[in-house]
Scaffold this active site. Structure first.
Site, PDB file in Angstrom:
ATOM      1  N   HIS A  98     -10.092  -4.263   4.647  1.00  0.00           N
ATOM      2  CA  HIS A  98      -8.674  -4.423   4.349  1.00  0.00           C
ATOM      3  C   HIS A  98      -8.462  -5.710   3.551  1.00  0.00           C
ATOM      4  O   HIS A  98      -9.044  -6.746   3.853  1.00  0.00           O
ATOM      5  CB  HIS A  98      -7.863  -4.480   5.647  1.00  0.00           C
ATOM      6  CG  HIS A  98      -6.384  -4.336   5.434  1.00  0.00           C
ATOM      7  ND1 HIS A  98      -5.581  -5.395   5.094  1.00  0.00           N
ATOM      8  CD2 HIS A  98      -5.578  -3.239   5.480  1.00  0.00           C
ATOM      9  CE1 HIS A  98      -4.342  -4.977   4.951  1.00  0.00           C
ATOM     10  NE2 HIS A  98      -4.309  -3.673   5.172  1.00  0.00           N
ATOM     11  N   HIS A 137       0.816  -1.205   0.000  1.00  0.00           N
ATOM     12  CA  HIS A 137       0.000   0.000   0.000  1.00  0.00           C
ATOM     13  C   HIS A 137       0.858   1.266   0.000  1.00  0.00           C
ATOM     14  O   HIS A 137       0.969   1.973   0.998  1.00  0.00           O
ATOM     15  CB  HIS A 137      -0.955  -0.013   1.200  1.00  0.00           C
ATOM     16  CG  HIS A 137      -2.124  -0.915   1.005  1.00  0.00           C
ATOM     17  ND1 HIS A 137      -2.892  -1.388   2.041  1.00  0.00           N
ATOM     18  CD2 HIS A 137      -2.658  -1.444  -0.132  1.00  0.00           C
ATOM     19  CE1 HIS A 137      -3.856  -2.161   1.555  1.00  0.00           C
ATOM     20  NE2 HIS A 137      -3.724  -2.216   0.242  1.00  0.00           N
ATOM     21  N   THR A 142      -2.610  -8.695  10.902  1.00  0.00           N
ATOM     22  CA  THR A 142      -1.209  -8.481  11.289  1.00  0.00           C
ATOM     23  C   THR A 142      -0.869  -7.016  11.500  1.00  0.00           C
ATOM     24  O   THR A 142       0.120  -6.711  12.173  1.00  0.00           O
ATOM     25  CB  THR A 142      -0.253  -9.058  10.226  1.00  0.00           C
ATOM     26  OG1 THR A 142      -0.455  -8.391   8.979  1.00  0.00           O
ATOM     27  CG2 THR A 142      -0.461 -10.546  10.070  1.00  0.00           C
ATOM     28  N   CYS A 184       2.823 -12.219   2.466  1.00  0.00           N
ATOM     29  CA  CYS A 184       3.770 -12.128   3.576  1.00  0.00           C
ATOM     30  C   CYS A 184       3.717 -13.430   4.383  1.00  0.00           C
ATOM     31  O   CYS A 184       2.623 -13.926   4.683  1.00  0.00           O
ATOM     32  CB  CYS A 184       3.411 -10.947   4.470  1.00  0.00           C
ATOM     33  SG  CYS A 184       4.375 -10.869   5.998  1.00  0.00           S
ATOM     34  N   CYS A 194       2.254  -8.571  13.482  1.00  0.00           N
ATOM     35  CA  CYS A 194       3.620  -8.858  13.045  1.00  0.00           C
ATOM     36  C   CYS A 194       4.631  -8.035  13.837  1.00  0.00           C
ATOM     37  O   CYS A 194       4.316  -6.990  14.406  1.00  0.00           O
ATOM     38  CB  CYS A 194       3.757  -8.625  11.541  1.00  0.00           C
ATOM     39  SG  CYS A 194       4.062  -6.928  11.053  1.00  0.00           S
ATOM     40  N   GLU A 224      -6.111  -7.851   3.512  1.00  0.00           N
ATOM     41  CA  GLU A 224      -5.650  -8.990   4.314  1.00  0.00           C
ATOM     42  C   GLU A 224      -6.826  -9.716   4.943  1.00  0.00           C
ATOM     43  O   GLU A 224      -6.854 -10.954   4.994  1.00  0.00           O
ATOM     44  CB  GLU A 224      -4.678  -8.529   5.402  1.00  0.00           C
ATOM     45  CG  GLU A 224      -4.173  -9.673   6.260  1.00  0.00           C
ATOM     46  CD  GLU A 224      -3.313  -9.214   7.429  1.00  0.00           C
ATOM     47  OE1 GLU A 224      -3.365  -9.870   8.497  1.00  0.00           O
ATOM     48  OE2 GLU A 224      -2.584  -8.212   7.279  1.00  0.00           O
ATOM     49  N   SER A 229       5.110  -0.089   4.883  1.00  0.00           N
ATOM     50  CA  SER A 229       4.983  -0.075   3.426  1.00  0.00           C
ATOM     51  C   SER A 229       5.574   1.187   2.801  1.00  0.00           C
ATOM     52  O   SER A 229       5.396   1.420   1.603  1.00  0.00           O
ATOM     53  CB  SER A 229       3.502  -0.200   3.039  1.00  0.00           C
ATOM     54  OG  SER A 229       2.727   0.782   3.713  1.00  0.00           O
ATOM     55  N   HIS A 264      -0.660  -9.016   0.735  1.00  0.00           N
ATOM     56  CA  HIS A 264      -1.730  -9.047   1.728  1.00  0.00           C
ATOM     57  C   HIS A 264      -2.447 -10.388   1.805  1.00  0.00           C
ATOM     58  O   HIS A 264      -3.201 -10.633   2.743  1.00  0.00           O
ATOM     59  CB  HIS A 264      -2.754  -7.951   1.418  1.00  0.00           C
ATOM     60  CG  HIS A 264      -2.141  -6.595   1.278  1.00  0.00           C
ATOM     61  ND1 HIS A 264      -1.914  -6.003   0.048  1.00  0.00           N
ATOM     62  CD2 HIS A 264      -1.661  -5.740   2.197  1.00  0.00           C
ATOM     63  CE1 HIS A 264      -1.348  -4.827   0.220  1.00  0.00           C
ATOM     64  NE2 HIS A 264      -1.171  -4.643   1.509  1.00  0.00           N
ATOM     65  N   ASN A 272      -1.295  -0.074   8.293  1.00  0.00           N
ATOM     66  CA  ASN A 272      -0.239   0.081   9.300  1.00  0.00           C
ATOM     67  C   ASN A 272       0.152   1.551   9.460  1.00  0.00           C
ATOM     68  O   ASN A 272       0.530   1.975  10.552  1.00  0.00           O
ATOM     69  CB  ASN A 272       0.964  -0.812   8.975  1.00  0.00           C
ATOM     70  CG  ASN A 272       1.728  -0.406   7.735  1.00  0.00           C
ATOM     71  OD1 ASN A 272       2.615   0.428   7.802  1.00  0.00           O
ATOM     72  ND2 ASN A 272       1.413  -1.007   6.603  1.00  0.00           N
TER      73      ASN A 272
END
Length: 312
Positions: free
Chosen positions: A129, A46, A170, A101, A200, A131, A273, A79, A230
């Site tokens: 999102h 992103h 994450t 990831c 993460c 993910e 990112s 993602h 994030n």
């Protein structure tokens, strides 16, 4: 008149994490190995400047696989994707590579394992999102419930004795996740979680570092995109730590100088990112206006390196 003095408190670690580095390098390696064009489903990470950089090298970003010609090389974003996307990639005989990831892959493996054991999955994350879309797409419809807040947990139409396993996006806020997990454990009698935190290491480290610099700063800048989860979390953490002047910007051209006016200490961080070149533009802009001294704030060393994508 000499410029005002300013302490720039640089959060460290900041910027690219190992998963982002792996995904970007995967696209670069595919371009070198196969030549352009290489198709990428959705933004690989992103960040617009990263996408533009890869486009200049021959990457073509698409929303869905039906935009990819038969037999083309295609890479799936970091993602993660629903299972039906990987199935379509195989069905259409695309030369595909999944840049998911490894930490997101761990979440996928965990929810599948707990589902096989007969547990209902409570997934903590933001519904829009990618993910979360990818994680929800690992199991049949109804096998997983998405919650974004404590109120969402309280509203779940599940019996108190339902065997529960929870998983977490994450890039979710550490503090918010703890509060939601506490309520899940209070509402259900049989709850298990991941063996280690789903959030993460890069998210944890960057949130801890930005919280620390926010406590010492008159103003905080987070380098990142507004559509990056994030990055948004870092700005939220800085505000929650008590800094009243926080801005989330992709690069120096977007600085709101009114939020810097009168500041003696400015904190600077970057989302996982965000490339370091975006941070550099901000530092250079500060130096053009102020007499800047820089202090690196080291909160954690990051040594994680993920196995590169196998491009062949």
């Amino acid at each position: 008149m000499s410029p005002a003095k300013l302490l720039l408190l640089m959060a460290s670690p900041r910027g690219f994490c190992a998963g982002v580095t792996r995904a970007i390098q995967g696209v670069v390696d595919a371009l070198r190995h196969y030549g352009p064009p290489v198709y990428v489903r959705r933004p690989i990470v992103h960040n617009r400047s990263v996408v533009r950089m890869l486009e200049q090298q021959g990457a073509i970003f698409v929303e869905e696989l039906d935009q990819v010609p038969e037999g083309a090389v295609v890479i799936l974003s970091a993602h993660g994707v629903p299972q039906d996307v990987t199935a379509e990639m195989k069905r259409r005989d695309l030369r595909g590579f999944d840049a998911i990831c490894p930490l997101v892959q761990k979440v996928h493996s965990g929810v599948a394992r707990h589902h096989r054991a007969g547990r209902h999955i409570v997934l903590i994350g933001h519904g829009d999102h990618p993910e979360i879309v990818g994680t929800l797409g690992q199991l049949p419809h109804g096998a997983m419930s998405l919650v974004q807040s404590v109120d969402d947990v309280l509203a779940l139409a599940l019996h108190q004795r339902t065997p529960i396993a929870y998983a977490i996006q994450t890039t979710f806020s550490l503090d918010e996740a703890r509060a939601i997990v506490d309520v899940i454990k209070a509402c259900f009698s049989d709850v298990i979680g991941p063996n280690s935190s789903d959030i993460c290491y890069a998210t944890s480290n960057r949130q801890a570092a930005v919280k620390a610099i926010a406590l010492r700063s008159d103003s905080v800048i987070v380098a990142g995109e507004r559509f990056s989860s994030n990055a948004l979390r870092l700005a939220e953490v800085a505000r929650a730590a008590g800094c009243l002047r926080v801005q989330l910007i992709p690069d120096a051209s977007h600085i709101d100088w009114s939020l810097i006016m009168g500041a003696r200490t400015v904190g600077l961080s970057a989302a996982a990112s965000t490339p370091e070149w975006s941070v550099t533009t901000i530092v250079d802009a500060m130096r053009a206006r102020f007499e800047v001294s820089i202090e690196e704030f080291f909160d954690a060393d990051e040594t994680a390196v993920f196995r590169p994508l196998s491009i062949n």
